[in-house]
Scaffold this motif. Structure first.
Motif, short mmCIF file in Angstrom:
data_model
loop_
_atom_site.label_atom_id
_atom_site.label_comp_id
_atom_site.label_asym_id
_atom_site.label_seq_id
_atom_site.Cartn_x
_atom_site.Cartn_y
_atom_site.Cartn_z
N LEU A 48 0.92 -1.30 0.06
CA LEU A 48 -0.09 -0.12 -0.24
C LEU A 48 1.00 1.11 0.03
N LYS A 49 1.94 1.39 0.54
CA LYS A 49 2.86 2.38 0.70
C LYS A 49 2.07 3.44 1.26
N SER A 66 10.39 -4.96 16.70
CA SER A 66 10.91 -5.81 15.50
C SER A 66 12.12 -5.03 14.88
N VAL A 67 11.97 -3.51 15.02
CA VAL A 67 13.41 -2.76 14.59
C VAL A 67 14.29 -2.93 15.36
N TRP A 68 14.04 -3.00 16.71
CA TRP A 68 15.24 -3.17 17.50
C TRP A 68 15.83 -4.53 17.39
N GLU A 69 14.95 -5.61 17.19
CA GLU A 69 15.31 -6.89 17.03
C GLU A 69 16.49 -6.84 15.82
N LYS A 70 16.09 -6.33 14.62
CA LYS A 70 17.00 -6.38 13.55
C LYS A 70 18.05 -5.51 13.86
N ARG A 111 12.59 3.04 7.21
CA ARG A 111 11.36 3.37 6.84
C ARG A 111 10.70 2.25 5.72
N LYS A 112 11.62 1.92 5.18
CA LYS A 112 11.12 0.72 4.13
C LYS A 112 10.25 -0.12 5.06
N LYS A 116 8.10 3.45 3.15
CA LYS A 116 9.07 4.55 2.80
C LYS A 116 8.32 5.95 2.51
N ARG A 117 6.97 5.93 2.42
CA ARG A 117 6.14 7.29 2.07
C ARG A 117 5.45 7.74 3.13
N LEU A 118 5.73 7.19 4.35
CA LEU A 118 4.79 7.69 5.59
C LEU A 118 5.22 9.06 6.02
#
Length: 182
Positions: A48-49, A66-70, A111-112, A116-118
Motif C-alpha cells: 500500500l505504501k 521488530s526494528v530493535w531486534e533487527k 522507513r522501508k 517508505k512514504r509515511l
C-alpha cells in the motif's frame, strides 16, 4: 484501527471526502515479517505504501520491537552506530532541526518497513508511551496523538502537526467545550 473506533472512521471519512485512497490491514499482515505473511510475499504496508497511518500503541510497540531486534542482529558496531544516530536525531528533533544526512544513511532502511512514504502517524485508542512516540518521530515520521472516547465520540484533543513533545495529547478541539472539575 478497527472501524469501531471513531478515530478510524473520522480518518476514513475525511480521506474519502478529499479523494484519498484508503487501505485496510491487520496486525498479522502489516509488515513483511508479520506472523501471517507467507515467505516470499509482502506485507500490507509494502504494497500500500501509505502516507498517513492511524494505529493503536500496541501496533507501534510491535513495530518498535521488530526494528530493535533487527538492529541488535547486525553486530556490535552497527548496533552502537544506530543507537548513536537514534539519540543524535532525537536531540536534533527536540531542538527543531532535521537530520537529512542521517535520514538518508541510517533511517531510510527502517522507513522501508512501513512503505517508505509515511509522513504522519496518528495514534489513539490508548495512551502512547513517550518512548514509542520518540521512536516513531526518529525512525519513521511525525507522530500525532489524539485523546477522546473513541467508541462513542470523536477526539477531545489532538496534537498539532509540529508538536513533537512526548506524553502530550494536544489542546482541546475548538468545537468541544472541556471543563475541569475539582
Amino acid at each position: 484501527l478497527p472501524l469501531a473506533h471513531v478515530l478510524e472512521l473520522c480518518c476514513e471519512l475525511v480521506g474519502t471526502a478529499v479523494g484519498v485512497r484508503v487501505g485496510y490491514s491487520s496486525p498479522q499482515t502489516l509488515t513483511d515479517t508479520s506472523t501471517k505473511i507467507k515467505k516470499g510475499t509482502k506485507g500490507d504496508v509494502s504494497v500500500l505504501k501509505p502516507t498517513l497511518m492511524a494505529c493503536v500503541p500496541t501496533i507501534l510497540d510491535r513495530i518498535s520491537k521488530s526494528v530493535w531486534e533487527k538492529v541488535n542482529e547486525g553486530g556490535l558496531l552497527s548496533t552502537e552506530l544506530f543507537k548513536w544516530a537514534y539519540e543524535y536525531k532525537a536531540e536534533r528533533l527536540n531542538k527543531g532541526f532535521r537530520s537529512i544526512l542521517l535520514d538518508k544513511l541510517v533511517f531510510r532502511k527502517i522507513r522501508k518497513l512501513l512503505g517508505k512514504r509515511l509522513r504522519y502517524m496518528l495514534s489513539g485508542g490508548a495512551p502512547l508511551s513517550a518512548e514509542a512516540q520518540k521512536f516513531v518521530n526518529v525512525c519513521f515520521c511525525k507522530m500525532v496523538q489524539g485523546y477522546g472516547l473513541t467508541e462513542t465520540c470523536g477526539a477531545g484533543t489532538v496534537m498539532t502537526m509540529d508538536d513533537l513533545r512526548p506524553s502530550q495529547v494536544g489542546a482541546p478541539l475548538s468545537c468541544l467545550p472541556i471543563r475541569l472539575r475539582p
